[in-house]
Design a protein around this motif. Structure first.
Motif, PDB file in Angstrom:
ATOM      1  N   PRO A 149      -0.464  -1.379  -4.086  1.00 13.09           N
ATOM      2  CA  PRO A 149      -0.994  -0.118  -3.537  1.00 13.09           C
ATOM      3  C   PRO A 149      -2.489  -0.089  -3.138  1.00 13.09           C
ATOM      4  CG  PRO A 149       0.214   0.214  -5.727  1.00 13.09           C
ATOM      5  CD  PRO A 149       0.043  -1.145  -5.446  1.00 13.09           C
ATOM      6  N   VAL A 150      -2.675   0.523  -2.079  1.00  7.20           N
ATOM      7  CA  VAL A 150      -4.267   0.431  -1.461  1.00  7.20           C
ATOM      8  C   VAL A 150      -4.906   1.638  -2.037  1.00  7.20           C
ATOM      9  CG1 VAL A 150      -5.436   0.283   0.810  1.00  7.20           C
ATOM     10  CG2 VAL A 150      -3.130  -0.915   0.462  1.00  7.20           C
TER      11      VAL A 150
ATOM     12  N   ALA B  74      -1.404  13.543 -13.353  1.00  9.50           N
ATOM     13  CA  ALA B  74      -1.212  12.771 -12.187  1.00  9.50           C
ATOM     14  C   ALA B  74      -0.415  13.470 -11.042  1.00  9.50           C
ATOM     15  CB  ALA B  74      -0.313  11.525 -12.572  1.00  9.50           C
ATOM     16  N   ILE B  75      -0.608  13.447  -9.801  1.00 10.31           N
ATOM     17  CA  ILE B  75      -0.134  13.899  -8.785  1.00 10.31           C
ATOM     18  C   ILE B  75       0.583  12.990  -7.801  1.00 10.31           C
ATOM     19  CG2 ILE B  75      -1.227  16.336  -8.938  1.00 10.31           C
ATOM     20  CD1 ILE B  75      -2.803  15.032  -6.491  1.00 10.31           C
ATOM     21  N   SER B  76       1.546  13.148  -7.033  1.00  9.71           N
ATOM     22  CA  SER B  76       2.100  12.182  -6.332  1.00  9.71           C
ATOM     23  C   SER B  76       2.927  12.954  -5.111  1.00  9.71           C
ATOM     24  CB  SER B  76       3.176  11.273  -7.179  1.00  9.71           C
ATOM     25  OG  SER B  76       4.171  12.114  -7.681  1.00  9.71           O
ATOM     26  N   THR B  77       3.003  12.038  -4.039  1.00  4.35           N
ATOM     27  CA  THR B  77       3.826  12.453  -3.149  1.00  4.35           C
ATOM     28  C   THR B  77       4.910  11.322  -2.598  1.00  4.35           C
ATOM     29  OG1 THR B  77       2.199  11.490  -1.508  1.00  4.35           O
ATOM     30  CG2 THR B  77       1.569  13.887  -1.840  1.00  4.35           C
TER      31      THR B  77
ATOM     32  N   LEU C 102      -3.787   6.131  -4.472  1.00  2.51           N
ATOM     33  CA  LEU C 102      -3.236   4.875  -4.305  1.00  2.51           C
ATOM     34  C   LEU C 102      -2.038   5.330  -3.249  1.00  2.51           C
ATOM     35  CD1 LEU C 102      -3.437   3.648  -7.822  1.00  2.51           C
ATOM     36  CD2 LEU C 102      -4.974   2.950  -6.224  1.00  2.51           C
ATOM     37  N   ASN C 103      -1.827   4.409  -2.353  1.00  2.00           N
ATOM     38  CA  ASN C 103      -0.909   4.668  -1.195  1.00  2.00           C
ATOM     39  C   ASN C 103      -0.169   3.136  -0.988  1.00  2.00           C
ATOM     40  OD1 ASN C 103      -2.172   6.896  -0.897  1.00  2.00           O
ATOM     41  ND2 ASN C 103      -3.118   6.701   1.230  1.00  2.00           N
ATOM     42  N   THR C 104       0.925   3.599  -0.815  1.00  2.00           N
ATOM     43  CA  THR C 104       1.747   2.269  -0.140  1.00  2.00           C
ATOM     44  C   THR C 104       2.818   2.485   0.871  1.00  2.00           C
ATOM     45  OG1 THR C 104       3.557   0.552  -0.991  1.00  2.00           O
ATOM     46  CG2 THR C 104       3.390   2.724  -2.153  1.00  2.00           C
ATOM     47  N   ASN C 105       3.170   1.790   1.589  1.00  2.00           N
ATOM     48  CA  ASN C 105       4.268   2.196   2.744  1.00  2.00           C
ATOM     49  C   ASN C 105       5.671   1.481   2.445  1.00  2.00           C
ATOM     50  OD1 ASN C 105       2.597   3.748   4.379  1.00  2.00           O
ATOM     51  ND2 ASN C 105       1.694   1.740   5.288  1.00  2.00           N
TER      52      ASN C 105
ATOM     53  N   THR D 273       6.926   4.067 -10.229  1.00  2.00           N
ATOM     54  CA  THR D 273       7.686   3.250  -9.469  1.00  2.00           C
ATOM     55  C   THR D 273       7.411   4.040  -8.133  1.00  2.00           C
ATOM     56  OG1 THR D 273       9.513   2.360 -10.765  1.00  2.00           O
ATOM     57  CG2 THR D 273      10.087   2.470  -8.486  1.00  2.00           C
ATOM     58  N   MET D 274       6.849   3.424  -6.952  1.00  2.00           N
ATOM     59  CA  MET D 274       6.611   4.054  -5.526  1.00  2.00           C
ATOM     60  C   MET D 274       7.709   3.696  -4.715  1.00  2.00           C
ATOM     61  SD  MET D 274       2.333   3.856  -5.940  1.00  2.00           S
ATOM     62  CE  MET D 274       2.228   4.889  -4.752  1.00  2.00           C
ATOM     63  N   GLY D 275       8.020   4.556  -3.833  1.00  2.00           N
ATOM     64  CA  GLY D 275       8.930   4.191  -2.700  1.00  2.00           C
ATOM     65  C   GLY D 275       8.141   4.156  -1.243  1.00  2.00           C
ATOM     66  N   ASN D 276       8.649   3.967  -0.202  1.00  2.00           N
ATOM     67  CA  ASN D 276       8.192   4.068   0.824  1.00  2.00           C
ATOM     68  C   ASN D 276       7.142   5.035   1.288  1.00  2.00           C
ATOM     69  OD1 ASN D 276       9.295   1.388   1.637  1.00  2.00           O
ATOM     70  ND2 ASN D 276      11.168   2.611   2.615  1.00  2.00           N
ATOM     71  N   ALA D 277       6.114   5.061   1.757  1.00  2.00           N
ATOM     72  CA  ALA D 277       5.078   6.259   2.151  1.00  2.00           C
ATOM     73  C   ALA D 277       4.779   7.311   0.810  1.00  2.00           C
ATOM     74  CB  ALA D 277       5.488   7.042   3.372  1.00  2.00           C
TER      75      ALA D 277
END
Length: 723
Positions: free
Chosen positions: A72-73, A120-123, A93-96, A146-150
């Motif tokens: 994550p960036v 925590a908040i997330s999109t 923290l973002n990831t594609n 666990t983070m998915g696309n975008a």
């Protein structure tokens, strides 16, 4: 155990001065509850840690493990309701593409382990292990993310405090607000008044609507004790600690605390040993601080794990002890001023305001014309008043009538005058030039312009001074310049009269010539003139007789010693007939004040001289000096033989006259062409020797070279040496 909760909030992150900070703009409901993590410059790797420090000295460390997938960036936050001023701060923290990691949060406060609540908040498609619900965060020490696309995830530290708001000298108090898990509902088990505490930013100046426990403070009666009853809310036994800065020194001292244990819905706080009169101290309002918690609090500052703090800074009604003082009664002369003074209060009001430069200051200037009683009322910072008064007794000051300013001439006398309208004694100054310095009408004979001052003094000590300006004009000197003029026949002289305002010139037989200041005359014989001079200011008049002596023009001559040619670069001039000579400046002359100057012109020039005799009579002579550089180099022949026998006749060989040269060379050769004699002097003369030894009789060759006013000259030939 740290707990992580997920919030469905919109956030925008801007500038953070610390590693974690409250949002500084925006209108989110939890704006003053959450510190947001800043991930700028951080990369999530296996075992990596990141530490965040809040302004409340809470240190939170995030430790990452089981990192797989895309890293994550860190990126800036842009969510409505929570804003910062600097978009360079990376709050999300973002990831594609898919990413996975575990994160554990630990916290300390002042190097001591401390509980911490994380949110925590997330999109996008982000999930957590141990979440309260699908949309809420986890409640375990280590959270698996666990983070998915975008996808985006944002972490914050739930650190909400109710704070005191007194000035900084009293220190700061903070009570942490607690929340129920998952729903983040504020838990308010202990608070003051009827409104639960709300979150405040660090060192807030306004604690908000929850400051409701006390609406009116009872007055202090001066009996040494003070009591306040306040409503409280407590679900279990609680403690209320209160502080009252009754000595107003800007801090809470150890003897200024009151404590009550709460078992009902009211708290009674009582202070004793209070002074009967509250001192002024360093601060004018009275400071109060009230703190409630399930733990007994004995310090007015610092951290409490729950409850509420309320601060009040009020003007407490208390017994007055204002003592206003002013000056004693004053005796003043009419027309004079005096400064009044009052002490003991904060603000003042003088009455009457008549003849005061200001009536609301502590030290006004009073200038009454009659006897006046002034009263000053003083009020201190707490509204207490007091007053004092003084009387200014006004005595009359003399009014002086004097003679007018005037002018006079040196050597004359004038009478001065000065009289008071009431009985008084007199003093004149300066004393110089006065006949008497203590009477009303002394005579004055100043020799320079003087400003005399008369001072009238009454028996009450009231004085008045007035000036009389005497402009002294020097007595003029009536004169004629020159007073005994000498005139030469054919010349003229101007006689000038001075010292007056009116003039009249007459001949010796009293015939009027002119009424001007000057007279131009050209007499042919000795004679006499008269001039009448009158001065208006000093009233002077006189007739001066001016004798005039007439002399003949001197007999003069001028001559020259010759003209300029190649052999004569300079000649002399000679003037006669006088004792002073002045030559007009002209080319070739260097001395213009001698009777016989030497001249060396480069072209034909006329010289003019003014000749003056002992009587000052002059005559002008002139003479022309001719310049001819076409003449031969010299008129003197070169001899053909010489006899160096010591008889004094023709003993050496040389040219007798060369004139002026700038370069000269004289050589003698024998018949073999060898130089036997040489010289660079135009005055050289060969005696027939070479290196001190006599040369034999015979014919020798000479060569002379010279640079003269006529140019370069060469003379050569033979000379016979005879022995």
């Amino acid at each position: 155990m740290p707990k992580i909760y997920s919030l469905s909030l919109a956030l925008l992150l801007s500038q953070l001065q610390l590693k974690a900070q409250y949002a500084d703009t925006g209108t989110g409901s939890l704006k003053e509850h959450i510190y947001w993590c800043n991930w700028a410059g951080f990369t999530i790797t296996e075992g990596a840690t990141k530490t965040f420090i809040t302004s409340d000295s809470l240190t939170v460390t995030a430790t990452f493990s089981d990192v797989t997938g895309t890293t994550p960036v860190p990126n800036y936050m842009s969510y409505a309701g929570y804003d910062f001023n600097n978009p360079a701060i990376k709050g999300s923290l973002n990831t594609n593409s898919s990413a996975h990691f575990k994160v554990a949060f630990t916290a300390t406060r002042n190097n001591t382990p401390s509980p911490v609540t994380m949110v925590a908040i997330s999109t996008g498609s982000t999930t957590y292990t141990g979440a309260c619900s699908t949309s809420m965060a986890l409640s375990t020490d280590t959270t698996e993310v666990t983070m998915g696309n975008a996808s985006t995830v944002i972490f914050g530290i739930l650190a909400a405090f109710d704070r005191g708001d007194l000035p900084a000298s009293y220190g700061y108090a903070a009570h942490e607000l607690t929340y129920t898990p998952c729903t983040l509902t504020q838990q308010s088990n202990f608070y003051l008044g009827a409104i639960a505490p709300d979150a405040d930013t660090l060192k807030a100046t306004d604690d908000g609507a929850d400051e409701d426990a006390i609406t009116t403070f009872p007055p202090y009666t001066g009996g040494g004790e003070y009591e306040i009853t306040i409503p409280v809310y407590a679900t279990t036994t609680a403690y209320v600690s209160a502080w009252f800065d009754f000595n107003r020194n800007g801090i809470f001292d150890a003897n200024e605390i009151a404590i009550d244990t709460i078992t009902a819905n009211t708290a009674i706080l009582k202070w004793s040993d209070i002074p009967a009169r509250l001192p002024a101290g360093k601060v004018s309002p009275s400071a109060f601080r009230f703190r409630i918690s399930d733990t007994l609090i004995i310090n007015p500052t610092g951290y409490a794990p729950n409850g509420e703090v309320e601060d009040y800074f009020i003007a407490l009604t208390a017994p007055c002890d204002v003592k206003v003082t002013t000056l004693p009664d004053v005796i003043l002369c009419a027309g004079k001023s005096t400064q009044l003074s009052a002490t003991g209060a904060t603000t003042y009001q003088w009455t009457p305001a008549t003849y005061l430069n200001a009536d609301t200051i502590a030290q006004p200037v009073a200038s009454p014309t009659t006897t006046t009683k002034y009263t000053v009322a003083g009020t201190d910072a707490y509204g207490c008043t007091g007053e004092a008064s003084l009387t200014i007794n006004v005595n009359p000051s003399p009014v002086i009538t004097t003679s007018k300013d005037t002018s006079m001439c040196t050597g004359t006398t004038i009478q001065l005058s000065g009289v008071s309208d009431i009985p008084a004694s007199y003093t004149w100054s300066p004393a110089k030039g006065l006949s008497n310095t203590t009477i009303t009408n002394p005579t004055a004979s100043p020799d320079t312009t003087t400003n005399y001052i008369i001072t009238a003094s009454t028996i009450y000590g009231c004085r008045t001074s007035k000036n009389i300006y005497i402009n002294v004009t020097p007595t003029p000197v009536l004169k004629v310049t020159p007073d005994s003029p000498v005139v030469c026949i054919g010349q003229s002289v101007i006689m000038t009269a001075a010292g007056g305002d009116e003039y009249a010139w007459f001949t010796s037989n009293d015939s009027l010539l002119t009424t001007g200041t000057a007279l131009n005359i050209s007499p042919l014989h000795d004679t006499t003139f008269k001039v009448y001079i009158k001065d208006y200011a000093c009233k002077l008049a006189d007739t001066l007789v001016v004798p005039v002596i007439v002399y003949d023009t001197p007999t003069t001559t001028i001559a020259k010693s010759g003209d300029i040619d190649c052999a004569n670069a300079s000649i002399s001039l000679k003037a006669t007939g006088g004792i002073y000579y002045t030559w007009e400046t002209a080319p070739g002359i260097t001395n213009t004040h001698t009777a016989s100057p030497a001249v060396s012109p480069l072209e034909t020039t006329t010289y003019e001289v003014t000749i003056m005799d002992g009587h000052g009579c002059t005559n002008v002579e002139s003479i022309t000096v001719n310049v001819d550089v076409a003449l031969e180099f010299t008129r003197y022949p070169i001899p053909s033989a010489f006899t160096p026998n010591g008889d004094g006749k023709n003993d050496c060989f040389g040219l007798k006259r060369w004139g002026e040269t700038s370069w000269f060379e004289f050589n003698i050769f024998n018949r073999a062409g060898r130089i036997v004699y040489l010289s660079d002097s135009p005055d050289a003369c060969w005696d027939g020797t070479s290196k001190g030894e006599p040369l034999p009789m015979g014919t020798y060759i000479y060569m002379i070279r010279a640079r003269t006013v006529c140019g370069d000259v060469v003379r050569k030939g033979t000379i016979l040496l005879i022995r």
